[in-house]
Design an enzyme around this catalytic site. Sequence first.
Site, mmCIF file in Angstrom:
data_model
loop_
_atom_site.group_PDB
_atom_site.id
_atom_site.type_symbol
_atom_site.label_atom_id
_atom_site.label_comp_id
_atom_site.label_asym_id
_atom_site.label_seq_id
_atom_site.Cartn_x
_atom_site.Cartn_y
_atom_site.Cartn_z
ATOM 1 N N LYS A 66 0.817 -1.229 0.000
ATOM 2 C CA LYS A 66 0.000 0.000 0.000
ATOM 3 C C LYS A 66 0.847 1.275 0.000
ATOM 4 O O LYS A 66 0.448 2.283 -0.582
ATOM 5 C CB LYS A 66 -0.962 0.000 1.195
ATOM 6 N N ASP A 102 -10.143 2.346 2.783
ATOM 7 C CA ASP A 102 -10.244 1.561 4.023
ATOM 8 C C ASP A 102 -10.994 2.319 5.130
ATOM 9 O O ASP A 102 -11.812 1.739 5.845
ATOM 10 C CB ASP A 102 -8.849 1.183 4.547
HETATM 11 P P1 NDP Z 1 1.006 -3.115 10.033
HETATM 12 O O1 NDP Z 1 2.021 -4.195 9.951
HETATM 13 O O2 NDP Z 1 1.185 -1.858 9.232
HETATM 14 O O3 NDP Z 1 0.845 -2.647 11.580
HETATM 15 C C1 NDP Z 1 0.862 -3.578 12.597
HETATM 16 C C2 NDP Z 1 0.437 -2.918 13.922
HETATM 17 O O4 NDP Z 1 0.113 -3.970 14.829
HETATM 18 C C3 NDP Z 1 1.529 -2.084 14.584
HETATM 19 O O5 NDP Z 1 0.899 -0.992 15.221
HETATM 20 C C4 NDP Z 1 2.138 -3.079 15.602
HETATM 21 O O6 NDP Z 1 2.698 -2.439 16.732
HETATM 22 C C5 NDP Z 1 0.887 -3.822 16.020
HETATM 23 N N1 NDP Z 1 1.139 -5.171 16.569
HETATM 24 C C6 NDP Z 1 1.529 -6.277 15.886
HETATM 25 N N2 NDP Z 1 1.595 -7.334 16.716
HETATM 26 C C7 NDP Z 1 1.244 -6.889 17.959
HETATM 27 C C8 NDP Z 1 1.126 -7.514 19.234
HETATM 28 N N3 NDP Z 1 1.372 -8.812 19.404
HETATM 29 N N4 NDP Z 1 0.742 -6.762 20.284
HETATM 30 C C9 NDP Z 1 0.479 -5.439 20.119
HETATM 31 N N5 NDP Z 1 0.568 -4.792 18.931
HETATM 32 C C10 NDP Z 1 0.951 -5.514 17.860
HETATM 33 O O7 NDP Z 1 -0.387 -3.832 9.700
HETATM 34 P P2 NDP Z 1 -1.687 -3.154 9.026
HETATM 35 O O8 NDP Z 1 -1.920 -1.866 9.706
HETATM 36 O O9 NDP Z 1 -1.557 -3.164 7.544
HETATM 37 O O10 NDP Z 1 -2.845 -4.233 9.366
HETATM 38 C C11 NDP Z 1 -3.365 -4.392 10.675
HETATM 39 C C12 NDP Z 1 -4.575 -5.316 10.663
HETATM 40 O O11 NDP Z 1 -5.670 -4.742 9.978
HETATM 41 C C13 NDP Z 1 -4.327 -6.688 10.006
HETATM 42 O O12 NDP Z 1 -4.915 -7.686 10.820
HETATM 43 C C14 NDP Z 1 -5.077 -6.582 8.685
HETATM 44 O O13 NDP Z 1 -5.514 -7.847 8.242
HETATM 45 C C15 NDP Z 1 -6.237 -5.695 9.100
HETATM 46 N N6 NDP Z 1 -6.870 -4.989 7.957
HETATM 47 C C16 NDP Z 1 -8.177 -5.271 7.660
HETATM 48 C C17 NDP Z 1 -8.832 -4.641 6.618
HETATM 49 C C18 NDP Z 1 -10.273 -4.966 6.327
HETATM 50 O O14 NDP Z 1 -10.760 -4.606 5.245
HETATM 51 N N7 NDP Z 1 -10.991 -5.597 7.246
HETATM 52 C C19 NDP Z 1 -8.145 -3.619 5.784
HETATM 53 C C20 NDP Z 1 -6.784 -3.355 6.206
HETATM 54 C C21 NDP Z 1 -6.176 -4.044 7.240
HETATM 55 P P3 NDP Z 1 4.251 -1.948 16.734
HETATM 56 O O15 NDP Z 1 4.244 -0.614 16.054
HETATM 57 O O16 NDP Z 1 4.583 -1.877 18.176
HETATM 58 O O17 NDP Z 1 5.038 -2.992 15.978
#
Ligand code: NDP
Length: 269
Positions: A66, A102
């Site tokens: 993206k 989104d």
């Molecule tokens: P990114 O990889 O960009 O961001 C991940 C985020 O999750 C960060 O803030 C990270 O924190 C946090 N994180 C990951 N693991 C943990 C954990 N174990 N505990 C706490 N925080 C955690 O991912 P995206 O933003 O692209 O996607 C996030 C979710 O949204 C996914 O599940 C995706 O499938 C979903 N999604 C759904 C959509 C829909 O249409 N329903 C559309 C877009 C996304 P840190 O910064 O500390 O690493």
Amino acid sequence: MTAQYAVIGHPVAHSKSPIIHAAFAAQTGQRIRYDKLEAPLEGFIDFVAQFFAMGGEGCNVTVPFKEQAFAFANQLTERARQAGAVNTLWLDDDGVVGDNTDGVGLCRDLTRHINLAGKRILLLGAGGAARGAIGALLAEQPAQLTIANRSADKAITLAANFGGVSEGCGLPDLTGRSFDLVINATSASLAQAQLALPSGLFAPGALAYDMMYGQGDTPFMQQARADGAAQAVDGLGMLVEQAAEAFRLWRGVQPDTAPVLAELRASLA
Ligand code: NDP
């Protein structure tokens, strides 16, 4: 002639987007073809350029491309600019336009369950999905929008960059606070991990919303119910709504999402 669309990601085999767009096309009488295309991890820009050169009219872009789609677009909508990420591309007379559907998709699904105006909202996460959601959530005029992230600095920076966000903080800073809506925009549920959240986050009647979908109840939904959330919902509706907005941008017709969401949910049960 049949118009060509696709979702481009890596991996992309699991994507439900072709099913959703085929249903919209059948419902609205549009002749389109919509494929799943896996771009090489190191070659998204060439891949998407080739897609348009071969006659593609538009595409959705998913993980992990993206931000690269944002860089590729010749023109950006305001909401794409705010999100710093693009999930929808299409050709117009001046080149490729990039948008982010989104946030609007999330809000359309949320408003099936809750009126957002005047509510205290907590957004968990500071990645691409969270960034895409902020502008659309603020447009609904909540009383508060707090962003909390495992790495607190990222939430603090996000909050500082978006006028209107109440606060950015780490997860432990949420102790003693409660919200009417808690949105999980982290990828923790993808790894079947629970978030390290303090108890008592859910105000009476609160909604818990996980952007994750397709696996029944997520760890966050279970955690939220156990902590007193009145309702816990997954992100399947967001997926269908963001697709509907892309379809409207491409084809100029607004599909009816309710039957498509119901069919998709039944097929996943
Ligand atoms: P990114 O990889 O960009 O961001 C991940 C985020 O999750 C960060 O803030 C990270 O924190 C946090 N994180 C990951 N693991 C943990 C954990 N174990 N505990 C706490 N925080 C955690 O991912 P995206 O933003 O692209 O996607 C996030 C979710 O949204 C996914 O599940 C995706 O499938 C979903 N999604 C759904 C959509 C829909 O249409 N329903 C559309 C877009 C996304 P840190 O910064 O500390 O690493």
